[in-house]
Design an enzyme around this catalytic site. Sequence first.
Site, PDB file in Angstrom:
ATOM      1  N   ARG A 194       0.862  -1.181   0.000  1.00  0.00           N
ATOM      2  CA  ARG A 194       0.000   0.000   0.000  1.00  0.00           C
ATOM      3  C   ARG A 194       0.897   1.230   0.000  1.00  0.00           C
ATOM      4  O   ARG A 194       1.998   1.214   0.560  1.00  0.00           O
ATOM      5  CB  ARG A 194      -0.877   0.022   1.251  1.00  0.00           C
ATOM      6  CG  ARG A 194      -1.965  -0.997   1.260  1.00  0.00           C
ATOM      7  CD  ARG A 194      -2.779  -0.907   2.560  1.00  0.00           C
ATOM      8  NE  ARG A 194      -3.729  -1.983   2.611  1.00  0.00           N
ATOM      9  CZ  ARG A 194      -3.473  -3.194   3.123  1.00  0.00           C
ATOM     10  NH1 ARG A 194      -2.282  -3.449   3.643  1.00  0.00           N
ATOM     11  NH2 ARG A 194      -4.398  -4.125   3.125  1.00  0.00           N
TER      12      ARG A 194
ATOM     13  N   LYS B 294      -2.136  -0.327   7.902  1.00  0.00           N
ATOM     14  CA  LYS B 294      -3.579  -0.584   7.912  1.00  0.00           C
ATOM     15  C   LYS B 294      -3.958  -1.753   8.811  1.00  0.00           C
ATOM     16  O   LYS B 294      -4.930  -1.674   9.558  1.00  0.00           O
ATOM     17  CB  LYS B 294      -4.084  -0.846   6.489  1.00  0.00           C
ATOM     18  CG  LYS B 294      -5.584  -1.063   6.431  1.00  0.00           C
ATOM     19  CD  LYS B 294      -6.079  -1.226   5.011  1.00  0.00           C
ATOM     20  CE  LYS B 294      -7.592  -1.472   5.001  1.00  0.00           C
ATOM     21  NZ  LYS B 294      -8.080  -1.606   3.646  1.00  0.00           N
TER      22      LYS B 294
ATOM     23  N   HIS C  58      -3.691   3.323  -5.351  1.00  0.00           N
ATOM     24  CA  HIS C  58      -3.880   1.870  -5.318  1.00  0.00           C
ATOM     25  C   HIS C  58      -3.567   1.214  -6.664  1.00  0.00           C
ATOM     26  O   HIS C  58      -3.447  -0.011  -6.744  1.00  0.00           O
ATOM     27  CB  HIS C  58      -5.306   1.505  -4.897  1.00  0.00           C
ATOM     28  CG  HIS C  58      -5.452   1.347  -3.418  1.00  0.00           C
ATOM     29  ND1 HIS C  58      -4.781   0.395  -2.693  1.00  0.00           N
ATOM     30  CD2 HIS C  58      -6.209   2.025  -2.533  1.00  0.00           C
ATOM     31  CE1 HIS C  58      -5.122   0.494  -1.423  1.00  0.00           C
ATOM     32  NE2 HIS C  58      -5.972   1.481  -1.295  1.00  0.00           N
TER      33      HIS C  58
ATOM     34  N   ARG D   8      -0.467  -1.071  -6.453  1.00  0.00           N
ATOM     35  CA  ARG D   8      -0.748  -2.342  -5.772  1.00  0.00           C
ATOM     36  C   ARG D   8      -1.583  -3.258  -6.663  1.00  0.00           C
ATOM     37  O   ARG D   8      -1.324  -4.452  -6.780  1.00  0.00           O
ATOM     38  CB  ARG D   8      -1.461  -2.030  -4.463  1.00  0.00           C
ATOM     39  CG  ARG D   8      -1.808  -3.213  -3.589  1.00  0.00           C
ATOM     40  CD  ARG D   8      -2.294  -2.674  -2.237  1.00  0.00           C
ATOM     41  NE  ARG D   8      -3.046  -3.620  -1.466  1.00  0.00           N
ATOM     42  CZ  ARG D   8      -2.531  -4.476  -0.596  1.00  0.00           C
ATOM     43  NH1 ARG D   8      -1.213  -4.522  -0.427  1.00  0.00           N
ATOM     44  NH2 ARG D   8      -3.297  -5.288   0.108  1.00  0.00           N
TER      45      ARG D   8
ATOM     46  N   HIS E  17      -6.342 -10.401   2.012  1.00  0.00           N
ATOM     47  CA  HIS E  17      -7.766 -10.316   1.721  1.00  0.00           C
ATOM     48  C   HIS E  17      -8.511 -11.480   2.365  1.00  0.00           C
ATOM     49  O   HIS E  17      -7.915 -12.507   2.693  1.00  0.00           O
ATOM     50  CB  HIS E  17      -8.012 -10.322   0.205  1.00  0.00           C
ATOM     51  CG  HIS E  17      -7.695  -9.032  -0.459  1.00  0.00           C
ATOM     52  ND1 HIS E  17      -7.574  -8.906  -1.823  1.00  0.00           N
ATOM     53  CD2 HIS E  17      -7.466  -7.788   0.033  1.00  0.00           C
ATOM     54  CE1 HIS E  17      -7.284  -7.656  -2.130  1.00  0.00           C
ATOM     55  NE2 HIS E  17      -7.216  -6.955  -1.027  1.00  0.00           N
TER      56      HIS E  17
ATOM     57  N   TYR F  19     -10.671  -7.015  -6.762  1.00  0.00           N
ATOM     58  CA  TYR F  19      -9.741  -5.934  -6.455  1.00  0.00           C
ATOM     59  C   TYR F  19      -8.768  -5.669  -7.607  1.00  0.00           C
ATOM     60  O   TYR F  19      -8.491  -4.519  -7.945  1.00  0.00           O
ATOM     61  CB  TYR F  19      -8.973  -6.277  -5.170  1.00  0.00           C
ATOM     62  CG  TYR F  19      -7.983  -5.243  -4.731  1.00  0.00           C
ATOM     63  CD1 TYR F  19      -8.401  -4.078  -4.078  1.00  0.00           C
ATOM     64  CD2 TYR F  19      -6.623  -5.417  -4.939  1.00  0.00           C
ATOM     65  CE1 TYR F  19      -7.483  -3.129  -3.658  1.00  0.00           C
ATOM     66  CE2 TYR F  19      -5.702  -4.476  -4.524  1.00  0.00           C
ATOM     67  CZ  TYR F  19      -6.144  -3.336  -3.879  1.00  0.00           C
ATOM     68  OH  TYR F  19      -5.228  -2.390  -3.473  1.00  0.00           O
TER      69      TYR F  19
END
Length: 180
Positions: A40, A63, A128, A131, A154, A163
Amino acid sequence: MEFVQPIRDPEILADIKDYLRGTNQRNYMMFMLGINTGLRISDLLKLRVRDVQGTHIVLKEQKTGKTKRILITPDLKKELNVYTEDKQPIEYLVKSREGINRPITRSMAYKILRSVADEFRLEEIGCHTLRKTFGYFFYQQYKDPAMLMKLFNHSSEKVTLRYIGIEQDTMDMHLKRFKV
Protein backbone atom coordinates in the site's frame (compact mmCIF):
# COMPACT_ATOMS: atom_id res chain seq x y z
CA MET A 1 -13.22 7.69 -3.16
CA GLU A 2 -12.88 6.78 -6.81
CA PHE A 3 -12.38 3.18 -7.89
CA VAL A 4 -9.00 2.80 -9.58
CA GLN A 5 -7.78 0.17 -12.01
CA PRO A 6 -4.50 -1.65 -12.52
CA ILE A 7 -2.38 -0.82 -15.54
CA ARG A 8 -3.06 -3.93 -17.64
CA ASP A 9 -1.06 -3.28 -20.80
CA PRO A 10 2.60 -4.40 -20.51
CA GLU A 11 3.67 -1.99 -23.27
CA ILE A 12 2.14 1.01 -21.50
CA LEU A 13 3.75 -0.18 -18.27
CA ALA A 14 7.15 -0.35 -20.00
CA ASP A 15 6.62 3.12 -21.49
CA ILE A 16 5.74 4.55 -18.06
CA LYS A 17 8.90 3.01 -16.58
CA ASP A 18 11.02 4.54 -19.36
CA TYR A 19 9.31 7.91 -18.95
CA LEU A 20 9.79 8.01 -15.17
CA ARG A 21 13.37 6.69 -15.37
CA GLY A 22 14.19 9.59 -17.68
CA THR A 23 12.34 12.31 -15.80
CA ASN A 24 12.57 11.68 -12.06
CA GLN A 25 14.47 8.91 -10.27
CA ARG A 26 12.51 9.28 -7.01
CA ASN A 27 9.18 8.94 -8.77
CA TYR A 28 10.53 6.06 -10.83
CA MET A 29 11.59 4.25 -7.65
CA MET A 30 8.19 4.84 -6.03
CA PHE A 31 6.52 3.36 -9.11
CA MET A 32 8.91 0.39 -9.25
CA LEU A 33 8.49 -0.38 -5.56
CA GLY A 34 4.72 -0.25 -5.91
CA ILE A 35 4.40 -2.53 -8.92
CA ASN A 36 7.03 -4.99 -7.67
CA THR A 37 5.98 -5.37 -4.02
CA GLY A 38 2.23 -4.77 -3.92
CA LEU A 39 2.63 -2.56 -0.85
CA ARG A 40 0.00 0.00 0.00
CA ILE A 41 1.22 3.53 -0.68
CA SER A 42 1.07 4.35 3.05
CA ASP A 43 3.58 1.55 3.76
CA LEU A 44 5.71 2.21 0.68
CA LEU A 45 6.24 5.88 1.56
CA LYS A 46 7.58 4.96 5.00
CA LEU A 47 10.41 2.83 3.60
CA ARG A 48 13.96 3.97 4.28
CA VAL A 49 17.18 2.94 2.58
CA ARG A 50 17.97 0.54 5.43
CA ASP A 51 14.66 -1.28 4.82
CA VAL A 52 15.74 -2.41 1.34
CA GLN A 53 19.38 -3.32 1.97
CA GLY A 54 18.73 -7.01 2.65
CA THR A 55 16.93 -9.68 0.67
CA HIS A 56 13.48 -8.83 2.07
CA ILE A 57 11.45 -5.81 3.06
CA VAL A 58 10.11 -6.40 6.56
CA LEU A 59 7.53 -3.97 7.91
CA LYS A 60 4.47 -3.64 10.06
CA GLU A 61 1.53 -2.75 7.82
CA GLN A 62 -0.05 0.53 8.80
CA LYS A 63 -3.58 -0.58 7.91
CA THR A 64 -3.59 -4.06 9.45
CA GLY A 65 -0.85 -3.85 12.07
CA LYS A 66 0.45 -7.19 10.76
CA THR A 67 4.12 -7.84 10.04
CA LYS A 68 4.81 -8.39 6.37
CA ARG A 69 7.94 -9.88 4.78
CA ILE A 70 8.40 -9.32 1.04
CA LEU A 71 11.22 -10.71 -1.06
CA ILE A 72 12.95 -8.04 -3.13
CA THR A 73 13.04 -9.41 -6.68
CA PRO A 74 16.45 -9.50 -8.41
CA ASP A 75 15.47 -6.80 -10.94
CA LEU A 76 14.12 -4.50 -8.22
CA LYS A 77 17.24 -5.14 -6.12
CA LYS A 78 19.46 -3.93 -9.00
CA GLU A 79 17.38 -0.74 -9.33
CA LEU A 80 17.46 -0.16 -5.57
CA ASN A 81 21.23 -0.67 -5.37
CA VAL A 82 21.82 2.00 -8.01
CA TYR A 83 19.26 4.37 -6.48
CA THR A 84 20.57 4.05 -2.91
CA GLU A 85 24.33 3.92 -3.50
CA ASP A 86 24.86 7.55 -2.40
CA LYS A 87 22.14 7.63 0.27
CA GLN A 88 22.33 7.20 4.03
CA PRO A 89 20.53 4.24 5.68
CA ILE A 90 18.10 6.54 7.51
CA GLU A 91 16.99 8.40 4.36
CA TYR A 92 13.48 7.81 3.08
CA LEU A 93 13.40 6.20 -0.35
CA VAL A 94 10.66 8.50 -1.59
CA LYS A 95 11.97 11.63 0.07
CA SER A 96 10.28 15.01 -0.03
CA ARG A 97 12.26 17.94 -1.37
CA GLU A 98 10.86 20.03 1.50
CA GLY A 99 12.26 19.85 5.00
CA ILE A 100 14.66 17.40 6.53
CA ASN A 101 14.37 13.73 5.56
CA ARG A 102 10.61 13.34 5.25
CA PRO A 103 8.77 11.12 2.78
CA ILE A 104 6.43 12.69 0.28
CA THR A 105 2.79 12.72 1.33
CA ARG A 106 0.13 10.40 0.02
CA SER A 107 -1.46 13.37 -1.75
CA MET A 108 1.84 14.14 -3.50
CA ALA A 109 2.13 10.49 -4.54
CA TYR A 110 -1.39 10.78 -5.97
CA LYS A 111 -0.45 13.96 -7.89
CA ILE A 112 2.61 12.22 -9.34
CA LEU A 113 0.54 9.24 -10.48
CA ARG A 114 -2.19 11.50 -11.89
CA SER A 115 0.40 13.41 -13.94
CA VAL A 116 1.69 10.10 -15.31
CA ALA A 117 -1.90 9.09 -16.08
CA ASP A 118 -2.45 12.37 -17.91
CA GLU A 119 0.78 11.91 -19.87
CA PHE A 120 -0.34 8.44 -21.01
CA ARG A 121 -4.07 9.25 -21.28
CA LEU A 122 -5.01 6.72 -18.61
CA GLU A 123 -8.17 6.92 -16.56
CA GLU A 124 -9.07 5.51 -13.15
CA ILE A 125 -5.50 5.82 -11.87
CA GLY A 126 -4.59 6.51 -8.25
CA CYS A 127 -2.33 5.35 -5.44
CA HIS A 128 -3.88 1.87 -5.32
CA THR A 129 -3.10 1.45 -9.03
CA LEU A 130 0.46 0.39 -8.16
CA ARG A 131 -0.75 -2.34 -5.77
CA LYS A 132 -3.44 -3.47 -8.19
CA THR A 133 -0.95 -3.57 -11.08
CA PHE A 134 1.30 -5.82 -9.02
CA GLY A 135 -1.66 -8.08 -8.30
CA TYR A 136 -2.88 -8.11 -11.88
CA PHE A 137 0.50 -9.20 -13.29
CA PHE A 138 1.11 -11.67 -10.45
CA TYR A 139 -2.22 -13.28 -11.26
CA GLN A 140 -1.49 -13.29 -15.02
CA GLN A 141 1.85 -15.05 -14.40
CA TYR A 142 0.80 -17.60 -11.78
CA LYS A 143 -3.02 -17.90 -11.88
CA ASP A 144 -2.83 -18.40 -8.10
CA PRO A 145 -5.57 -16.31 -6.47
CA ALA A 146 -5.03 -18.05 -3.10
CA MET A 147 -1.41 -16.88 -2.91
CA LEU A 148 -2.36 -13.38 -4.04
CA MET A 149 -5.13 -13.32 -1.43
CA LYS A 150 -2.50 -14.10 1.25
CA LEU A 151 -0.10 -11.48 -0.12
CA PHE A 152 -2.85 -8.86 0.01
CA ASN A 153 -4.33 -10.03 3.32
CA HIS A 154 -7.77 -10.32 1.72
CA SER A 155 -10.63 -12.35 3.16
CA SER A 156 -11.39 -14.33 0.01
CA GLU A 157 -10.15 -15.10 -3.48
CA LYS A 158 -13.28 -13.45 -4.89
CA VAL A 159 -12.38 -10.18 -3.14
CA THR A 160 -8.85 -10.40 -4.57
CA LEU A 161 -10.01 -11.07 -8.13
CA ARG A 162 -12.45 -8.16 -7.96
CA TYR A 163 -9.74 -5.93 -6.46
CA ILE A 164 -7.24 -6.54 -9.28
CA GLY A 165 -9.83 -6.20 -12.04
CA ILE A 166 -9.99 -9.85 -13.17
CA GLU A 167 -13.69 -10.07 -12.41
CA GLN A 168 -14.31 -7.00 -14.59
CA ASP A 169 -12.10 -8.40 -17.39
CA THR A 170 -14.11 -11.63 -17.36
CA MET A 171 -17.44 -9.79 -17.50
CA ASP A 172 -16.18 -7.58 -20.34
CA MET A 173 -14.93 -10.60 -22.31
CA HIS A 174 -18.27 -12.41 -21.94
CA LEU A 175 -20.27 -9.33 -22.89
CA LYS A 176 -18.16 -8.77 -26.00
CA ARG A 177 -19.21 -12.19 -27.27
CA PHE A 178 -22.81 -11.96 -26.05
CA LYS A 179 -25.63 -11.89 -28.62
CA VAL A 180 -29.39 -11.99 -28.24
